[in-house]
Write a protein that holds these residues in place. Sequence first.
Motif, mmCIF file in Angstrom:
data_model
loop_
_atom_site.group_PDB
_atom_site.id
_atom_site.type_symbol
_atom_site.label_atom_id
_atom_site.label_comp_id
_atom_site.label_asym_id
_atom_site.label_seq_id
_atom_site.Cartn_x
_atom_site.Cartn_y
_atom_site.Cartn_z
ATOM 1 N N TYR A 163 45.487 -6.311 -31.483
ATOM 2 C CA TYR A 163 45.175 -5.559 -30.270
ATOM 3 C C TYR A 163 45.800 -6.197 -29.038
ATOM 4 O O TYR A 163 45.510 -5.812 -27.927
ATOM 5 C CB TYR A 163 43.657 -5.434 -30.082
ATOM 6 C CG TYR A 163 43.045 -4.393 -31.001
ATOM 7 C CD1 TYR A 163 43.166 -3.045 -30.725
ATOM 8 C CD2 TYR A 163 42.356 -4.775 -32.136
ATOM 9 C CE1 TYR A 163 42.611 -2.087 -31.562
ATOM 10 C CE2 TYR A 163 41.790 -3.830 -32.976
ATOM 11 C CZ TYR A 163 41.924 -2.486 -32.691
ATOM 12 O OH TYR A 163 41.379 -1.544 -33.517
ATOM 13 N N ALA A 178 43.954 -9.043 -35.237
ATOM 14 C CA ALA A 178 42.788 -8.440 -35.875
ATOM 15 C C ALA A 178 42.981 -8.408 -37.390
ATOM 16 O O ALA A 178 42.074 -8.717 -38.148
ATOM 17 C CB ALA A 178 42.552 -7.037 -35.329
ATOM 18 N N PRO A 193 31.931 -8.018 -42.810
ATOM 19 C CA PRO A 193 31.000 -8.094 -41.682
ATOM 20 C C PRO A 193 31.494 -7.278 -40.492
ATOM 21 O O PRO A 193 32.663 -6.926 -40.419
ATOM 22 C CB PRO A 193 30.957 -9.577 -41.354
ATOM 23 C CG PRO A 193 32.234 -10.126 -41.897
ATOM 24 C CD PRO A 193 32.555 -9.313 -43.102
ATOM 25 N N SER A 194 30.580 -6.981 -39.602
ATOM 26 C CA SER A 194 30.940 -6.254 -38.396
ATOM 27 C C SER A 194 32.008 -7.046 -37.636
ATOM 28 O O SER A 194 31.896 -8.258 -37.491
ATOM 29 C CB SER A 194 29.683 -6.075 -37.542
ATOM 30 O OG SER A 194 29.917 -5.107 -36.573
ATOM 31 N N GLY A 195 33.035 -6.347 -37.169
ATOM 32 C CA GLY A 195 34.105 -7.020 -36.443
ATOM 33 C C GLY A 195 35.191 -7.567 -37.344
ATOM 34 O O GLY A 195 36.143 -8.190 -36.880
ATOM 35 N N ALA A 196 35.071 -7.332 -38.659
ATOM 36 C CA ALA A 196 36.059 -7.861 -39.598
ATOM 37 C C ALA A 196 37.382 -7.102 -39.503
ATOM 38 O O ALA A 196 38.421 -7.610 -39.917
ATOM 39 C CB ALA A 196 35.513 -7.785 -41.026
ATOM 40 N N GLY A 197 37.332 -5.886 -38.969
ATOM 41 C CA GLY A 197 38.567 -5.099 -38.854
ATOM 42 C C GLY A 197 38.600 -3.887 -39.751
ATOM 43 O O GLY A 197 39.674 -3.322 -39.998
ATOM 44 N N LYS A 198 37.431 -3.450 -40.234
ATOM 45 C CA LYS A 198 37.402 -2.290 -41.133
ATOM 46 C C LYS A 198 37.935 -1.044 -40.421
ATOM 47 O O LYS A 198 38.798 -0.333 -40.947
ATOM 48 C CB LYS A 198 35.960 -2.035 -41.625
ATOM 49 C CG LYS A 198 35.339 -3.196 -42.394
ATOM 50 C CD LYS A 198 33.961 -2.864 -42.908
ATOM 51 C CE LYS A 198 32.926 -2.696 -41.810
ATOM 52 N NZ LYS A 198 32.670 -3.949 -41.040
ATOM 53 N N THR A 199 37.383 -0.793 -39.217
ATOM 54 C CA THR A 199 37.825 0.389 -38.477
ATOM 55 C C THR A 199 39.329 0.319 -38.191
ATOM 56 O O THR A 199 40.043 1.309 -38.331
ATOM 57 C CB THR A 199 37.027 0.500 -37.162
ATOM 58 O OG1 THR A 199 35.642 0.651 -37.493
ATOM 59 C CG2 THR A 199 37.471 1.700 -36.352
ATOM 60 N N THR A 200 39.774 -0.870 -37.815
ATOM 61 C CA THR A 200 41.204 -1.039 -37.529
ATOM 62 C C THR A 200 42.049 -0.694 -38.754
ATOM 63 O O THR A 200 43.059 0.011 -38.653
ATOM 64 C CB THR A 200 41.473 -2.489 -37.086
ATOM 65 O OG1 THR A 200 40.595 -2.810 -36.013
ATOM 66 C CG2 THR A 200 42.903 -2.673 -36.642
HETATM 67 N N1 ADP Z 1 40.448 -1.075 -28.876
HETATM 68 C C1 ADP Z 1 40.301 -2.400 -29.089
HETATM 69 N N2 ADP Z 1 40.842 -3.279 -28.226
HETATM 70 C C2 ADP Z 1 40.758 -4.602 -28.423
HETATM 71 N N3 ADP Z 1 40.129 -5.150 -29.467
HETATM 72 C C3 ADP Z 1 39.570 -4.347 -30.362
HETATM 73 C C4 ADP Z 1 39.613 -2.925 -30.231
HETATM 74 N N4 ADP Z 1 38.976 -2.366 -31.286
HETATM 75 C C5 ADP Z 1 38.530 -3.394 -32.032
HETATM 76 N N5 ADP Z 1 38.877 -4.573 -31.496
HETATM 77 C C6 ADP Z 1 38.597 -5.882 -32.065
HETATM 78 O O1 ADP Z 1 39.219 -5.964 -33.331
HETATM 79 C C7 ADP Z 1 38.357 -6.576 -34.254
HETATM 80 C C8 ADP Z 1 38.097 -5.659 -35.429
HETATM 81 O O2 ADP Z 1 37.355 -4.538 -34.975
HETATM 82 P P1 ADP Z 1 36.965 -3.358 -35.925
HETATM 83 O O3 ADP Z 1 38.177 -2.927 -36.661
HETATM 84 O O4 ADP Z 1 36.272 -2.332 -35.124
HETATM 85 O O5 ADP Z 1 35.948 -4.031 -36.931
HETATM 86 P P2 ADP Z 1 34.810 -3.410 -37.845
HETATM 87 O O6 ADP Z 1 35.072 -1.951 -37.928
HETATM 88 O O7 ADP Z 1 34.955 -4.118 -39.156
HETATM 89 O O8 ADP Z 1 33.503 -3.712 -37.217
HETATM 90 C C9 ADP Z 1 37.091 -6.956 -33.510
HETATM 91 O O9 ADP Z 1 37.192 -8.293 -33.120
HETATM 92 C C10 ADP Z 1 37.130 -6.059 -32.298
HETATM 93 O O10 ADP Z 1 36.503 -6.697 -31.206
#
Ligand code: ADP
Lengths: 247, 310
Positions: free
Chosen positions: A32, A38, A57-64
């Motif tokens: 990011y 990430a 875990p939450s924040g692991a990057g699943k959504t990414t």
């Molecule tokens: N739009 C964004 N800008 C900057 N950092 C981001 C953004 N979205 C997520 N992150 C960071 O990237 C990491 C992975 O986030 P995310 O993929 O949402 O994890 P998860 O879905 O596993 O909880 C986290 O540290 C989060 O803070």
Amino acid sequence: MDCTGFPLRAERGGAAKGMAIVIDLRAAGYSYGGSAGALSGIDLSLPAGSFHFLTGPSGAGKTTLLKLCYGELKPSEGQVALFGKDSRMLSRDGLALVRQRIGVVHQDCRFLDHLTLAENLALPLLVAGRDPARETESLSQLMSWVGLSHRATAYPPALSGGERQRAALARAVIMDPDVIIADEPTGNVDWEMSQRLLTLLGELNRLGKTVLLATHDLALIRAAKPLVQARVLRLADGRVQAAGTEL
Amino acid sequence: MTRLRPLLDALRQRLADLAELALGDRASDRVVPPTGHTVWLTVLSAAAMAFLAVFALALTQATGRLADAWAEDLAQSMTIRLAAPAAEADAQQAAVLAILAETPGVASARALTPAEQAALLEPWLGPDLPLDRLPLPRLIDLVGGEDLDVEGLRLRLAGEVPGAVLDDHTDWRAPLVAAADRLRMLGWLALVLIAGVMGAVVSLAAQAALAANAEVIRVLRLIGARDFYVARAFTRRVTLRALAGAAGGTVLGMIAVTLLPSEPATGGFLTYLGFSGAGWLAPILVPLFAGLAAFLATRRAALRALARFE
Ligand SMILES: Nc1ncnc2c1ncn2[C@@H]1O[C@H](COP(=O)(O)OP(=O)(O)O)[C@@H](O)[C@H]1O
Ligand SMILES: [Mg+2]
């Protein structure tokens, strides 16, 4: 709840059927722009018709990672191939067409609040140039499949968490996509509802659709064992580890 | 031929896109939520700009006609001034009239009587002037046709009656025509400025609408909408509003132009401010042009806004 079987059984020749791998990540990474990346060095191949849980875990990057898989993000390193096409090489129209083949259940659902539930579900048809008025039959069948027939004219803000998640799933499959990607679809719902969503996803998988489901809820994965044959991927420290079929 | 195929296909797609934009469908229109104040910003500014554009158009057309009219009227009427000693005046005047009588293209020629000359001078010099004691030049009014050779006549007069000077009014006509031309330029400049302001306002309204609907755009893109689809949802709406506003403004502007005082008594220029004949078609172009400007401005804004979303 009025429940029926999944209505969109129109068996298509299915480009995904002939293709062994529908989504393919090679040494893919995404940052990011902060200090730490990430994700990095992700290798992941989703064969057509497979069911994968993505956990961590939450924040692991699943959504990414999921965003890389439907092209909302392009990898900053490595490659992501969607139906055999490098996502970075896709034109904007090409990406739109790819998305019509990937149904996504977003973590926050993402409806248009000024449209009714029925209109929201029909939206993917509309933007793909199809006339929803000609497909009211499959639309109402789909709504009954997720048990939302009685909510057709409700506006999204009036829906409960479980209703939103089921509506999001219905919208994700209205185009009869080859792949379904779901980001924490059971995040805001009770246990019974999450079982129901899992059942629906299992049904879709048995119809040959590729499913990738991200969740931090290990209990959900355990509960899914009798329902679907799934592989579990664990995301930690920005990398994917296969956890096999057991946890 | 084979190389033409993709070009033709692209053209056909473009045309289909345009047709879709014009016709559209109500379901697609609902995709973008209505946004209150930008609606009125677009409609009202388009109406106001169209209203002004109608006047600017009337101005350019009026100045054109005015310049033509001056050029025509004055080209036809000329004056010969004859300065001669009193004793020879009558003979020279007769000589000039004789020359004019045999010059082709002279429609009519007539010497002003002393009474007429007195009437011309009265406003400046008062009624009681003993004109017969002033060494006034004789004046001969002549009306020339198209085939009158003004330069030839001038040369012949200079040769045969040196005291006679032909004045075709060029000297004071030129600045009038120049002034009319400048007014016409101002009219065109006003039209360009109006178009620019119109484009800018519509652009701003479109940007506001796009910014207010960022989430809508994001969702549409995520569920597989092509850029064209999203841009169309916005351009169609803004274009139709600009078209409607401009149509209203144009009608009001045309009514206003028609209601301008038109009796000749009110003086030269106002008499001409209006449309005539085919000139009435020009204002009809105003809403079409406004629609086109709105379409281009919105599409540009929309495609730019879209670039921010994958
Ligand atoms: N739009 C964004 N800008 C900057 N950092 C981001 C953004 N979205 C997520 N992150 C960071 O990237 C990491 C992975 O986030 P995310 O993929 O949402 O994890 P998860 O879905 O596993 O909880 C986290 O540290 C989060 O803070
Ligand atoms: Mg997440």
